[in-house]
Design a protein around this motif. Structure first.
Motif, PDB file in Angstrom:
ATOM      1  N   ASP A 104     -17.118 -20.722  22.793  1.00 52.82           N
ATOM      2  CA  ASP A 104     -17.916 -20.089  23.843  1.00 52.82           C
ATOM      3  C   ASP A 104     -17.994 -18.582  23.675  1.00 52.82           C
ATOM      4  OD1 ASP A 104     -18.935 -22.167  25.191  1.00 52.82           O
ATOM      5  OD2 ASP A 104     -17.243 -22.363  26.575  1.00 52.82           O
ATOM      6  N   PRO A 135     -23.414 -22.842  24.129  1.00 47.80           N
ATOM      7  CA  PRO A 135     -22.282 -22.130  24.753  1.00 47.80           C
ATOM      8  C   PRO A 135     -22.546 -21.900  26.237  1.00 47.80           C
ATOM      9  CG  PRO A 135     -23.610 -20.616  23.475  1.00 47.80           C
ATOM     10  CD  PRO A 135     -24.198 -21.971  23.268  1.00 47.80           C
ATOM     11  N   PHE A 136     -21.495 -21.894  27.032  1.00 47.34           N
ATOM     12  CA  PHE A 136     -21.630 -21.620  28.467  1.00 47.34           C
ATOM     13  C   PHE A 136     -21.850 -20.135  28.691  1.00 47.34           C
ATOM     14  CE2 PHE A 136     -18.989 -25.526  28.498  1.00 47.34           C
ATOM     15  CZ  PHE A 136     -19.915 -26.341  29.126  1.00 47.34           C
TER      16      PHE A 136
END
Lengths: 980, 229
Positions: free
Chosen positions: B115, B146-147
């Protein structure tokens, strides 16, 4: 001396222990057999005492493991060859009864060679590098001669002719008027002049007087004379010669100094240096026109003609032709053109001076003789020779004594490929391969199968048998089988009848043996000559000269030798490739050849670009040929041979290259991931900068690519396992500090060359080189000189992943981010180290030893266990098989594998696995060659040479017979019991 | 969308302090980061941010980085799918005034996996000059989105450790102690029983083993006699 064996550290190898136990029990059997049945009763007590004594003896024997050689094993698996190097100066000894030749060589060696055989009678090796360079060799007078060697101060040594013992030695260091005023005088800086001017200094030795001749720019020549025996200063003269400057080319043709000045209208000056009658000796001028007549063009090149008379030669028209000038009161130019590449020598016959002109053309050497002054040809002294080992020779010494039969001239030749040869009556008396004194690269290659085995191999050829098309194939296979079996039967019959087998192009003894101990050593020398040497006796099987090549970089001779295909891929022949640079253009060349026969395969390939980096691709082509990936100076990638581009592109994703630029201190990594089957593309994926302000990269050491690690971890005292950090892509980079503040620092970086990740870095303060590094498995051993304590030390690093393993099956540089645990320890090494290398075996089961070449000529086999960084300093922290720490490494004399066969100036050690897991082949090269084999964990997989086969047969037979007899007796007894 | 993300963090890891003596001088480093997200042999670097390490000895650093735009995240995902590398260029100016360019790379999928959390390790030599810059990801490889859109970078500064020296002092002390003990005559032997008397025990054991092995008829005869009764 050789048979003395002493305590050797037992290593933890299980097979060794087993073997020992069996040996012990055998000894007991044999010793006790006569005692047991007869002695009983009142002498029983005595017997037990004797037995106890025996057990004690056996116990001592257990600890007294022998590693060393027995006297009768000397020379059985080892050999040594001595060399002297390329000749610089030579002189015939005409004084003593045993005729010999004195040579001084570029390898800083003075030696006496036997006139008849060329063998070395004695040899003295001077200091390494500049400190031992020989500047002058005197003529021979009453049983001794003098050499001048070294830099500042120069050393003058007088030698005994017969034995080579040193008679006198004295330094030239005292005369430096400017420096004496200076308050800072140290021994190292004391001298006459700066290092840059040292090449201008000339030396002349005549009649026991040594003249030191120093031309001073725009001023004159300073001639200082010494008594060559005592070092006493005789006189100091200054000769005015203001014409000497930086661009004047001066040579010594004793007693004259000849200087050539100017380019188009060149003038030759000649000054008699030792003429004491005239107070102010004046130079004699000769213009270039008086020598060549009108029409000659520069640049001119002035050269001394070796020999008995002061003669110089000047070449013109780009070295196309040259003429000679005989120096004297008035110089006499000889108006006869000599071909430019002719080498000249002046010898004397009675009172007559003879000019010898040596030319080499199409393999033929011609020495033409002329009377020096009149240029009258002397055909009876001229010789012509055609011999394969004499290539482009120059005469370095020559004598023509008049004997009862007539005149016999002897010429000592020094060839372009460093061969020394003695020519007598147009006959080659002997030749020495002195190129072997400077080996650059070595590979040890397995020999091919014997012809019989090859026939069997063809019979079961893979490609043909896979073909399942049609039933007739079965018949053809059957036919082939019948044919080969008939052949085998015939061969058997022929040998049984004692008839000679048909001659083949392969030497019968150059075949693979059962244990893979007989191999071929392929060496590349600085002269550009390749040799194939078999390992059993050290015989040179083949030699090849690759013309006009040089090392890949400017200041080193480094050439690379790659084994593209080994001998295991019958019917494909083995193939080696030499990667070097062209002497004129500096562009890369690849030369492929068969390492077993020495036949050129594709010959010399000019690449047309400069080589920055090269490597052997791990993926072979269909013909089992591993191609060479080359990165050129403009970061483009090439493959040799070009047909393998597709193979290289297919593994491009996982192929990386790295380069190191010493001058910029930059290390870069390249990936071939964007390659297409037609075109290989390298792109930079990492770059590391070792700032040149502070440090200079001196060494980059990677692991041996054929190495295998057998054990993944190490068992600790508490039965837990410490896993090794085994990263095959790890490279050690050694840098040495530069500048005043960091001068004596030594840095060591461990770098993963795939990901560009630094793994560890370390600095040694107050330490300097020479640094020797061994990088193997999960450890690193390196030696350096500790300035503070003034001693050589060995440090070891060992890398561990920890108690858990990140990936149990395969290691990936890109996936591993955890830094390893580094164990370290340092030891005092009591001797000076020349070179160091680890042993290697096929499967890596055998424990590792480190081969250390010592400055005293010994090769030490040092068990790695002694430099184990986990050797505990605290005796309570003991682990299994780890010896408690001792700061000094003991040197056992029986661990010197070359016993009394000392080797001088070792430049490298090459190790190679044999077919036996226990045995490692060791080839040491430098001025001498030495080959032997070592068994780090003892020969656990071979029976001893003196194994008693008869005893074991007798014992077994007796056991079998007795078991039958007892069976019979037992059944009889059982029968009797049943009747009761 | 450009977001300026500024975080200051002070890293005082204990292992760095231990080797601090090998660093001659303290210094600072100013790092400019550029990254290439294109999938081509020739990288196109765009600015990623700045890092200032105010003291290499303590490792204290100030990080200022731009976030990733959606297009860049797409590019990063594309790189990851193609199993290509994310390339990072660091131009470091050090206290001595020199400026050097370093290059490092990481398979792009590792950045997605973590992330956008990465570790930048700066290796310096004993003169506090940078030697290498490594980009590491603390976790494994994935291809998921990815967050985060923002880098969460931690900076580590590593210096060379001191080389080992032969430990003569403690060895001499040990010898000295042994000698003293011998002189005093009170060799307090705290070794175990086996360690102390092995030289008597081992011959005895071997003796027993061998006598039983070499006299089998005696033992066998005795046994046979027992059976007969």
């Amino acid at each position: 001396m050789l048979t003395s064996c002493s305590h050797e550290i037992t290593n933890g190898c299980a097979p060794t222990v087993l073997q020992l136990r069996s040996r012990v029990t055998f000894t007991l059997f044999t010793v006790m057999a006569p005692f047991l049945p007869s002695f009983r009763g009142n002498i029983k007590r005595f017997l037990t005492d004797v037995q106890l004594l025996q057990y004690l003896i056996v116990l001592f024997g257990l600890f007294n493991l022998s590693l060393c050689l027995y006297e009768d094993q000397v020379g059985k698996f080892d050999w040594r060859q001595n060399y002297v190097g390329r000749i610089k100066f030579a002189s015939f000894d005409t004084v003593s009864t045993a005729k010999k030749i004195i040579v001084a060589t570029e390898e800083n060696v003075v030696a006496a060679l036997n006139l008849k055989s060329g063998q070395i009678l004695w040899r003295r090796v001077f200091e390494r590098g500049y400190a031992g360079r020989i500047h002058a060799l005197s003529g021979i007078s009453d049983g001794d001669f003098v050499t001048v060697s070294g830099g500042v101060p120069a050393l003058v040594r007088a030698w005994d002719l017969a034995t080579g013992h040193i008679l006198h030695e004295w330094p030239i260091a005292d005369q430096n008027p400017d420096r004496l005023d200076s308050p800072f005088i140290s021994f190292s800086t004391e001298g006459l002049y700066s290092i840059e001017r040292i090449e201008d200094v000339k030396w002349h030795i005549k009649d026991g007087t040594l003249h030191h001749i120093l031309p001073i720019y725009n001023s004159g020549i300073e001639v200082t004379s010494y008594d060559s025996k005592t070092g006493e200063k005789l006189n100091n003269r200054f000769i005015s010669a203001p014409f000497i400057s930086e661009d004047t080319d001066c040579i010594l043709a004793a007693p004259y100094l000849a200087c050539l000045r100017g380019d188009s209208l060149a003038v030759l000056f000649m000054i008699n240096l030792f003429d004491t009658t005239a107070d102010v000796p004046s130079p004699v001028l000769t213009t270039i026109n008086t020598i060549f007549g009108a029409g000659a063009e520069g640049p001119y090149k002035l050269e001394t003609v070796l020999g008995d008379e002061p003669v110089v030669s000047i070449s013109t028209d780009n070295g196309q032709r040259k003429r000679i000038i005989i120096a004297g009161e008035t110089p006499v130019p000889i108006e006869r053109d000599i071909i430019g590449n002719t080498s000249l020598y002046v010898t004397s016959l009675d009172k007559e001076k003879i000019l010898l002109e040596t030319t080499y053309k199409n393999g033929m050497t011609e020495v033409a003789a002329f009377e020096l002054h009149t240029s009258t040809p002397r055909p009876q002294l001229s010789v012509a020779l055609t011999h394969s080992s004499v290539q482009a020779p120059t005469i370095v010494a020559s004598i023509c004594p008049r004997q009862s039969k007539g005149v016999t001239c002897r010429h000592l030749l020094s060839c372009e490929d460093h061969v020394i040869a003695l020519l007598q009556h147009s006959k080659l008396v002997w030749a020495r391969e002195e190129a072997l004194a400077k080996i650059i690269a070595v590979e040890i290659i397995e020999l091919p199968m014997s012809e019989g085995e090859q026939a069997i191999e063809t019979e079961f050829d893979q490609k043909e048998s896979i073909d399942v098309d049609g039933s007739w194939d079965v018949f053809s296979m059957f036919l082939r089988r019948i044919c080969s079996q008939v052949n085998q039967a015939r061969a058997l019959l022929q040998t049984a009848l004692g008839r000679e087998p048909p001659q083949s192009n392969q030497r019968a003894d150059l075949v693979r043996d059962r244990f893979g101990l007989h191999k071929m050593i392929v060496v590349v020398t600085a002269a550009g000559k390749l040799f194939g040497i078999e390992t059993r006796k050290g015989e040179i099987i083949w030699q090849l000269t690759v013309p006009n090549i040089r090392g890949l970089t400017k200041d080193s001779d480094k050439m690379l030798l790659y084994v593209q295909r080994g001998s295991r891929h019958f019917p494909h022949s083995p193939q080696c490739a030499l990667v070097a640079a062209d002497k004129d253009t500096n562009e890369g060349i690849v030369y492929t050849f068969n390492p077993i026969t020495g036949q050129p395969l594709e010959g010399l390939t000019r690449l047309g670009y400069k080589i920055k980096q090269s490597m052997l691709l791990h993926a072979p082509t269909e013909e089992f040929l591993r191609s060479i990936v080359i990165l050129d100076a403009r970061d483009r990638v090439h493959v040799y041979p070009e047909c393998a581009t597709a193979v290289a592109a297919s593994v491009g994703k996982s192929t990386y290259l790295f380069t190191a630029d010493q001058t910029a201190g930059v290390l870069s990594g390249f990936s071939l991931a964007y390659s297409t089957p037609q075109n290989l593309i390298a792109h930079k994926v990492w770059e590391v900068v070792m700032s040149t302000k502070n440090q200079r990269i001196t060494q980059i050491v990677s692991k041996n690519p054929i190495e295998r690690v057998h054990s993944q971890g190490r068992v600790l005292g508490d039965r837990s396992v410490l896993y090794k950090y085994i990263n095959p892509n790890l490279v050690a980079v050694v840098t040495q500090g530069v500048g005043s503040t960091h001068k004596n620092t030594l840095n060591l970086y461990l770098l993963d060359v795939i990901s560009g990740a630094m793994v560890f870095s370390l600095v040694h303060k107050r330490a300097r080189g020479p640094v020797h590094v061994v990088h193997s498995e999960n450890w690193l051993v390196y030696s350096y000189y500790n300035e503070k304590s003034r001693r050589t030390e060995i440090a070891t690093l060992e890398l561990y992943e920890g108690k858990t393993q990140s990936n149990t099956t395969v290691f990936s540089s890109l996936a591993t981010t955890k830094l390893p645990i580094v164990e370290r320890q340092a030891f005092i090494f009591p001797l000076s180290i020349e070179s160091i290398r680890e042993t290697i075996t096929e499967k890596g089961i055998t424990s590792k030893h480190i081969m250390v070449a010592l400055a005293n000529g010994g090769i030490l086999e040092l068990p790695w266990m002694l430099v184990d960084p986990r050797r505990p300093t605290n005796p309570e922290m003991r682990e299994e098989g780890v010896i408690p720490y001792m700061p000094e490494i003991p040197i056992h004399m029986d661990a010197i594998v070359n016993y009394n066969q000392s080797v001088a100036k070792v430049s490298g050690i090459h190790t190679s696995p044999s077919g036996l897991e226990s045995t490692c082949l060791v080839f040491v090269y430098g001025l001498d060659l030495f080959y032997t084999r070592v068994a780090p964990s003892k020969t656990f997989d071979v029976l001893k040479e003196d194994f008693d086969y008869y005893l074991i047969i007798i014992v077994l037979a007796a056991l079998v017979i007795s078991s039958y007899v007892t069976k019979k007796l037992a059944s009889q007894k059982a029968q009797k019991q049943a009747w009761k | 969308m450009y977001l300026l993300y500024v975080s200051a963090c002070v890293l005082l890891s204990s292992n760095l302090l231990g080797a601090a003596s090998e660093l001659d001088y303290d210094g600072w480093l100013h790092i400019r980061l550029f990254h290439a997200l294109n999938d081509d042999p020739v990288p196109q670097y765009v600015e990623r941010g700045n890092i200032t390490v105010s003291s290499v000895r303590s490792g204290a650093s100030t990080i200022g980085q731009h976030g990733l735009q959606p297009s860049q995240i797409t590019q990063l995902k594309y790189l990851a799918e193609k199993d290509s590398k994310y390339r990072l260029k660091a131009i470091i100016r050090s206290a001595s005034g020199g400026e050097n360019t370093f290059l490092t790379s990481l398979p792009a999928c590792y950045l997605l996996g973590s992330d956008l959390e990465d570790i930048l390790v700066i290796w310096i030599d004993s003169a506090a000059e940078p030697v290498a810059v490594n980009l590491l990801s603390p976790t494994g490889c994935t291809l998921d989105n990815p967050f985060a859109k923002m880098w969460s970078t931690s900076v580590q500064v590593k210096y060379p450790e001191s080389g080992p020296v032969p430990d003569t002092a403690s060895y001499i002390q040990k010898l000295e102690r042994e000698r003293e003990a011998r002189e005093r005559g009170e060799t307090k032997d705290n070794r175990s029983f086996l360690a102390k008397y092995w030289m008597y025990i081992v011959p005895a054991v071997i003796f027993v083993v061998l006598t039983s092995a070499t006299n089998p008829e005696a033992a066998g005869g005795g046994g046979g006699g027992g059976q007969r009764q």
